[in-house]
Design a protein around this motif. Structure first.
Motif, PDB file in Angstrom:
ATOM      1  N   ALA A 198       0.835  -1.202   0.000  1.00 57.91           N
ATOM      2  CA  ALA A 198       0.000   0.000   0.000  1.00 57.91           C
ATOM      3  C   ALA A 198       0.871   1.253   0.000  1.00 57.91           C
ATOM      4  O   ALA A 198       0.584   2.220  -0.716  1.00 57.91           O
ATOM      5  CB  ALA A 198      -0.933  -0.004   1.206  1.00 57.91           C
ATOM      6  N   LEU A 199       1.934   1.257   0.770  1.00 54.69           N
ATOM      7  CA  LEU A 199       2.847   2.395   0.821  1.00 54.69           C
ATOM      8  C   LEU A 199       3.537   2.599  -0.522  1.00 54.69           C
ATOM      9  O   LEU A 199       3.707   3.731  -0.978  1.00 54.69           O
ATOM     10  CB  LEU A 199       3.879   2.193   1.939  1.00 54.69           C
ATOM     11  N   MET A 220       1.018   4.200  -2.976  1.00 52.64           N
ATOM     12  CA  MET A 220       0.824   5.632  -2.692  1.00 52.64           C
ATOM     13  C   MET A 220       2.056   6.440  -3.101  1.00 52.64           C
ATOM     14  O   MET A 220       1.938   7.549  -3.629  1.00 52.64           O
ATOM     15  CB  MET A 220       0.519   5.836  -1.208  1.00 52.64           C
ATOM     16  N   SER A 221       3.248   5.910  -2.880  1.00 49.47           N
ATOM     17  CA  SER A 221       4.476   6.611  -3.274  1.00 49.47           C
ATOM     18  C   SER A 221       4.556   6.751  -4.788  1.00 49.47           C
ATOM     19  O   SER A 221       4.955   7.802  -5.299  1.00 49.47           O
ATOM     20  CB  SER A 221       5.709   5.868  -2.766  1.00 49.47           C
ATOM     21  N   GLY A 273       2.064   6.911  -6.817  1.00 52.15           N
ATOM     22  CA  GLY A 273       1.088   7.938  -7.171  1.00 52.15           C
ATOM     23  C   GLY A 273       1.632   9.332  -6.944  1.00 52.15           C
ATOM     24  O   GLY A 273       1.410  10.241  -7.743  1.00 52.15           O
ATOM     25  N   MET A 274       2.341   9.535  -5.865  1.00 49.74           N
ATOM     26  CA  MET A 274       2.927  10.837  -5.566  1.00 49.74           C
ATOM     27  C   MET A 274       3.992  11.220  -6.593  1.00 49.74           C
ATOM     28  O   MET A 274       4.148  12.396  -6.908  1.00 49.74           O
ATOM     29  CB  MET A 274       3.530  10.844  -4.159  1.00 49.74           C
TER      30      MET A 274
END
Length: 181
Positions: free
Chosen positions: A36-37, A40-41, A43-44
């Motif tokens: 999950a991390l 999200m990374s 995506g950033m």
């Protein structure tokens, strides 16, 4: 809802027990959290540069719109000069021989004098005729633009873009140009 009795043809056998409780205390595993991390990374990595580009495009649009307003203001003064040289609108403005605004009467000695920051600030106020965008003489980031005189022209630096974008006004020719690269 239909009820089923134990021991009938469509029922649950008597020797089987159903445990319907769920253990909610476990949470996500370390692997699930790491995945999950990473998502999200990733995506950033795509969103942050795009957001920076959007902010940069907004600054460019702001500079261009202010430059067009200055150009429009200069053209209005020139048009009035061409049609009615005794207009009260021209009373406080010093104009060149071709009718372009070169400063306010209270900020300059003559048409031929070189532009000063005070003269350029006066032009800003007269050509835009509004309090927004704001203008400063100093390097104050709370203002929208900073005035300077560069190569005999009024230059208005855009503060939010770290002075990367600017507007030039030539007091002799009335030419308005902008740098938004």
């Amino acid at each position: 809802m239909r009820s089923v009795k134990r021991g009938t043809k469509n029922s649950i056998p008597a020797d089987i027990t159903i445990n319907a409780t769920v253990d909610c205390s476990k949470g996500f595993s370390l692997l699930q959290s790491a995945v999950a991390l990473m998502v999200m990374s990733a995506g950033m990595l795509f969103l942050v540069p795009r957001l920076t580009d959007l902010i940069d495009e907004a600054h460019k649009a702001h500079v261009k719109s202010v430059a067009m307003a200055i150009k429009t203001g200069a053209m209005i003064y020139r048009e009035v000069w061409m049609t009615d040289r005794n207009s009260p609108l021209l009373a406080d403005m010093v104009l060149t021989e071709s009718g372009w605004p070169s400063g306010r009467v209270k900020d300059t000695d003559s048409v031929l004098s070189a532009p000063t920051t005070a003269r350029c600030a006066g032009l800003w106020k007269s050509l835009l005729d509004v309090e927004v965008p704001t203008l400063t003489f100093d390097d104050d980031q709370t203002f929208d633009f900073q005035v300077n005189v560069i190569e005999g022209q009024c230059r208005y630096y855009h503060k939010a873009s770290d002075d990367k974008f600017f507007i030039d006004y030539n007091t002799t020719t009335g030419r308005v140009s902008w740098n938004i690269r």
